[in-house]
Design an enzyme around this catalytic site. Structure first.
Site, PDB file in Angstrom:
ATOM      1  N   ALA A 226       0.870  -1.174   0.000  1.00 19.94           N
ATOM      2  CA  ALA A 226       0.000   0.000   0.000  1.00 19.94           C
ATOM      3  C   ALA A 226       0.910   1.229   0.000  1.00 19.94           C
ATOM      4  O   ALA A 226       2.065   1.163   0.440  1.00 19.94           O
ATOM      5  CB  ALA A 226      -0.885  -0.017   1.236  1.00 19.94           C
TER       6      ALA A 226
ATOM      7  N   GLY B 290       0.515  -4.912   0.847  1.00 21.14           N
ATOM      8  CA  GLY B 290      -0.644  -4.931  -0.061  1.00 21.14           C
ATOM      9  C   GLY B 290      -0.354  -5.657  -1.367  1.00 21.14           C
ATOM     10  O   GLY B 290      -1.272  -6.132  -2.029  1.00 21.14           O
TER      11      GLY B 290
ATOM     12  N   GLU C 208       4.278  -5.023   7.350  1.00 18.47           N
ATOM     13  CA  GLU C 208       3.569  -3.887   7.961  1.00 18.47           C
ATOM     14  C   GLU C 208       4.038  -3.551   9.380  1.00 18.47           C
ATOM     15  O   GLU C 208       4.047  -2.379   9.777  1.00 18.47           O
ATOM     16  CB  GLU C 208       2.052  -4.141   7.972  1.00 18.47           C
ATOM     17  CG  GLU C 208       1.391  -4.098   6.602  1.00 18.47           C
ATOM     18  CD  GLU C 208       1.397  -5.441   5.881  1.00 18.47           C
ATOM     19  OE1 GLU C 208       2.101  -6.379   6.335  1.00 18.47           O
ATOM     20  OE2 GLU C 208       0.693  -5.556   4.863  1.00 18.47           O
TER      21      GLU C 208
END
Ligand code: COA
Length: 260
Positions: A66, A111, A134
């Site tokens: 992401a 992502g 993450e």
């Protein structure tokens, strides 16, 4: 004019979608998530498309996650909305009525791995690195990573990848069941397109039946899953393709499936 964030090209019945932000290693910002959702809706509804291949532009990355710059300033409710935006798109891909193959040509992180995991099959270059990093950003997976990795590779692999944040190479990803196949980087496109073209020749309604059974069966008990499979199996007898496939076998010729 700025480059589109998503490229699309058709090769017979195979549509290739390419996330196109190579200078940002194809990171998924909101605009790219929306472009992917729209493109998959389009592909799902287009009878000329039988298979979708998803990849990333450039030599380095499938998708490196992401978009961290975009996430940096989000408020909590915006963060939740960003997660939902990605999740809805990826759930749409996962429940598509036609096969989607991820061609993992480099980094598939955060992502990016989540995007690859919502596809039905994954072929990775031997140079690819895959992970859920993450935690290194003080975050957790938000586009379904903790859930799909768990279903795909089990608890040990999910906890290892998500807790350590460390990526694995393509060979280890294969061992863990995260990818279906690993090929030399130079052969990735050819191998992926060969698989996609093979799927494109198959009976579309039967492929859809398999996808529906696996999607449904993955989330229910064995009795319900078996009943669903039997119903889908029965439904196949209403298709011209089933008559064609069984007749072609008996007549010792190749079937010609029309998706009817
Ligand atoms: N979001 C936004 N931008 C990203 C990005 C991401 N997830 N991943 C890479 N980029 C950008 C970099 O900021 C850089 O942009 P710049 O040239 O404008 O500074 C560009 O892509 C190239 O990345 P760079 O880090 O310079 O490449 P590298 O080869 O040194 O490292 C990675 C490659 C993949 C190891 C590194 O980019 C990285 O760790 N990316 C983030 C991975 C991640 O945490 N993903 C999960 C996000 S939730």
């Amino acid at each position: 004019m700025t480059d589109p964030v998503l490229l699309s090209s058709d090769h017979g019945a195979v549509r290739v979608l390419t996330v196109n932000r190579p200078d940002k290693l194809n990171a998924l910002n909101a605009a790219t998530l929306d472009a992917l959702h729209a493109a998959f809706r389009e592909a799902a509804g287009d009878p000329a498309v039988r298979v979708v291949v998803l990849t990333g532009a450039g030599p380095k990355a499938f998708v490196a996650g992401a978009d961290i710059a975009e996430m940096n300033t989000l408020a909590p409710v915006q963060g939740r909305d960003f997660a939902l935006r990605g999740q809805r798109m990826m759930r749409f891909v996962e429940t598509m009525p036609k096969p989607v193959v991820a061609m993992v040509n480099g980094f598939a992180l955060g992502g990016g791995l989540e995007l690859a995991m919502c596809c039905h099959l994954r072929i990775a270059a031997d140079t690819a690195r895959l992970g859920q990093p993450e935690v290194n950003l003080g975050l957790i997976p938000g586009f379904g990573g903790s859930q799909r990795l768990l279903r795909l590779a089990g608890r040990a692999a999910t906890l290892e990848l998500c807790l350590t944040g460390a990526p694995v190479d393509a060979g280890r990803a294969l061992q863990l069941g995260i990818v279906n196949r690993v090929v030399p980087a130079a052969e990735l496109e050819e191998a992926t397109m060969a698989l996609a073209q093979q799927l494109a020749k198959s009976a579309p309604l039967a492929l859809r039946g398999v996808l529906d059974c696996v999607n449904h069966g993955g989330e229910c008990g064995i009795e319900e899953g078996l009943a669903y499979e039997a119903t889908q199996f029965g439904l196949m007898f209403s298709t011209e393709d089933m008559r064609e496939g069984t007749s072609a076998f008996l007549e010792r010729r190749k079937p010609d499936f029309q998706g009817r």
